[in-house]
Design a protein around this motif. Structure first.
Motif, PDB file in Angstrom:
ATOM      1  N   UNK A 137      45.684  37.553  37.406  1.00  0.00           N
ATOM      2  CA  UNK A 137      47.075  38.004  37.375  1.00  0.00           C
ATOM      3  C   UNK A 137      47.102  39.519  37.198  1.00  0.00           C
ATOM      4  N   UNK A 138      47.768  40.205  38.103  1.00  0.00           N
ATOM      5  CA  UNK A 138      47.899  41.657  38.014  1.00  0.00           C
ATOM      6  C   UNK A 138      49.227  42.079  38.614  1.00  0.00           C
ATOM      7  N   UNK A 139      49.794  43.137  38.040  1.00  0.00           N
ATOM      8  CA  UNK A 139      51.073  43.659  38.533  1.00  0.00           C
ATOM      9  C   UNK A 139      50.936  45.153  38.820  1.00  0.00           C
ATOM     10  N   UNK A 140      50.186  45.513  39.859  1.00  0.00           N
ATOM     11  CA  UNK A 140      50.049  46.933  40.209  1.00  0.00           C
ATOM     12  C   UNK A 140      51.387  47.515  40.646  1.00  0.00           C
TER      13      UNK A 140
ATOM     14  N   UNK B  50      42.153  42.855  48.629  1.00  0.00           N
ATOM     15  CA  UNK B  50      42.022  44.213  49.154  1.00  0.00           C
ATOM     16  C   UNK B  50      43.007  45.145  48.453  1.00  0.00           C
ATOM     17  N   UNK B  51      42.607  46.409  48.359  1.00  0.00           N
ATOM     18  CA  UNK B  51      43.423  47.427  47.691  1.00  0.00           C
ATOM     19  C   UNK B  51      43.530  48.641  48.610  1.00  0.00           C
ATOM     20  N   UNK B  52      44.753  49.031  48.920  1.00  0.00           N
ATOM     21  CA  UNK B  52      44.974  50.112  49.885  1.00  0.00           C
ATOM     22  C   UNK B  52      45.271  51.457  49.247  1.00  0.00           C
ATOM     23  N   UNK B  53      45.763  51.454  48.010  1.00  0.00           N
ATOM     24  CA  UNK B  53      46.255  52.695  47.416  1.00  0.00           C
ATOM     25  C   UNK B  53      45.594  52.958  46.061  1.00  0.00           C
TER      26      UNK B  53
ATOM     27  N   UNK C 160      49.902  48.824  44.800  1.00  0.00           N
ATOM     28  CA  UNK C 160      49.341  47.740  45.601  1.00  0.00           C
ATOM     29  C   UNK C 160      50.116  46.451  45.324  1.00  0.00           C
ATOM     30  N   UNK C 161      50.019  45.459  46.215  1.00  0.00           N
ATOM     31  CA  UNK C 161      50.756  44.210  45.995  1.00  0.00           C
ATOM     32  C   UNK C 161      50.284  43.484  44.734  1.00  0.00           C
ATOM     33  N   UNK C 162      51.205  42.884  43.972  1.00  0.00           N
ATOM     34  CA  UNK C 162      50.805  42.082  42.808  1.00  0.00           C
ATOM     35  C   UNK C 162      50.127  40.791  43.266  1.00  0.00           C
ATOM     36  N   UNK C 163      49.383  40.174  42.345  1.00  0.00           N
ATOM     37  CA  UNK C 163      48.776  38.882  42.666  1.00  0.00           C
ATOM     38  C   UNK C 163      48.709  38.019  41.417  1.00  0.00           C
ATOM     39  N   UNK C 164      48.775  36.712  41.646  1.00  0.00           N
ATOM     40  CA  UNK C 164      48.679  35.714  40.578  1.00  0.00           C
ATOM     41  C   UNK C 164      48.073  34.469  41.212  1.00  0.00           C
ATOM     42  N   UNK C 165      46.749  34.340  41.097  1.00  0.00           N
ATOM     43  CA  UNK C 165      46.015  33.316  41.840  1.00  0.00           C
ATOM     44  C   UNK C 165      45.251  32.397  40.892  1.00  0.00           C
TER      45      UNK C 165
END
Length: 228
Positions: free
Chosen positions: A125-128, A147-150, A131-136
């Motif tokens: 779980x991350x809320x950058x 992947x991380x673009x910024x 970059x887009x957040x994710x919760x997997x």
């Protein structure tokens, strides 16, 4: 005649100008001040895998006070500085309910492979902000690639195990380094000149230090981070 040519070649080699991008900053990040009290973390769930308590890993020091897993980078490196490209892929595992390693560095445009070696369920779980957040959800044995673009510093947690913390540092350029267990780091391929180092550590925050890369190589530097 051949001997003369050999001598000329040897002298020319000795007189060749030093590579303008051959400079290296070799340094150590250390704690300044009194070492803060580091209390063990209580484990209240899944003790059959996680154990009953965990050592806090938000500040890990060597016997000499070197800081492990601090991230060091150059602030606004010159375009003339080439630098060796960072690996495009890194990995972070979950072992005994801790992220391992706790901090990873990946270049912008790269990816992190998240693993789960524990025989139980975790989640990522991350809320950058850049970059887009994710919760997997992540069962044992599944690899999740993100992947991380910024460029930014991203905290990763597990909602099922509240003490778990990991960090992904997305690098803007090649001149990033992660300190080893002694707090040591190295940045290579720098032209002579004045630079500003940035140093981040999850508990101690971010500080800056100016350093001059000159004719002596490597350039030695000690960065002191005030205790908090």
């Amino acid at each position: 005649m051949l001997l003369g040519l050999s001598a000329i070649t040897l002298v020319a080699g000795l007189a060749a100008p030093r590579d303008a991008a051959a400079g290296t900053i070799k340094g150590t990040v250390v704690l300044k001040g009194t070492t803060p009290e580091l209390k063990k973390l209580a484990v209240t769930i899944d003790q059959y895998v996680c154990g009953k308590e965990k050592n806090p890993e938000d500040l890990v020091l060597s016997p000499q006070g070197g800081i492990r897993s601090a991230v060091v980078w150059l602030d606004k490196p010159p375009a003339a500085a080439g630098g060796e490209a960072l690996p495009s892929t890194t990995s972070m595992d979950q072992k005994e309910c801790m992220f391992a390693p706790r901090v990873v560095v990946v270049p912008a445009g790269g990816k992190a492979d998240f693993l789960n070696s524990d025989r139980l369920l975790h989640n990522l779980h991350a809320t950058p902000t850049a970059n887009p957040p994710f919760n997997r959800t992540q069962p044992k044995g599944r690899t999740i690639s993100i992947s991380f673009s910024h460029p930014e510093i991203i905290r990763v947690t597990c909602d099922l195990h509240s003490w778990m913390r990991g960090w992904v540092v997305v690098a803007e350029h090649p001149f990033y380094a992660l300190t080893n267990g002694a707090g040591e780091f190295e940045l290579r391929g720098l032209p002579a000149g004045r630079y500003t180092l940035k140093v981040w550590q999850e508990r101690l925050g971010t500080i800056s230090k100016d350093v001059v890369v000159g004719d002596q190589d490597p350039t030695a530097v000690t960065v002191e981070m005030p205790a908090r």
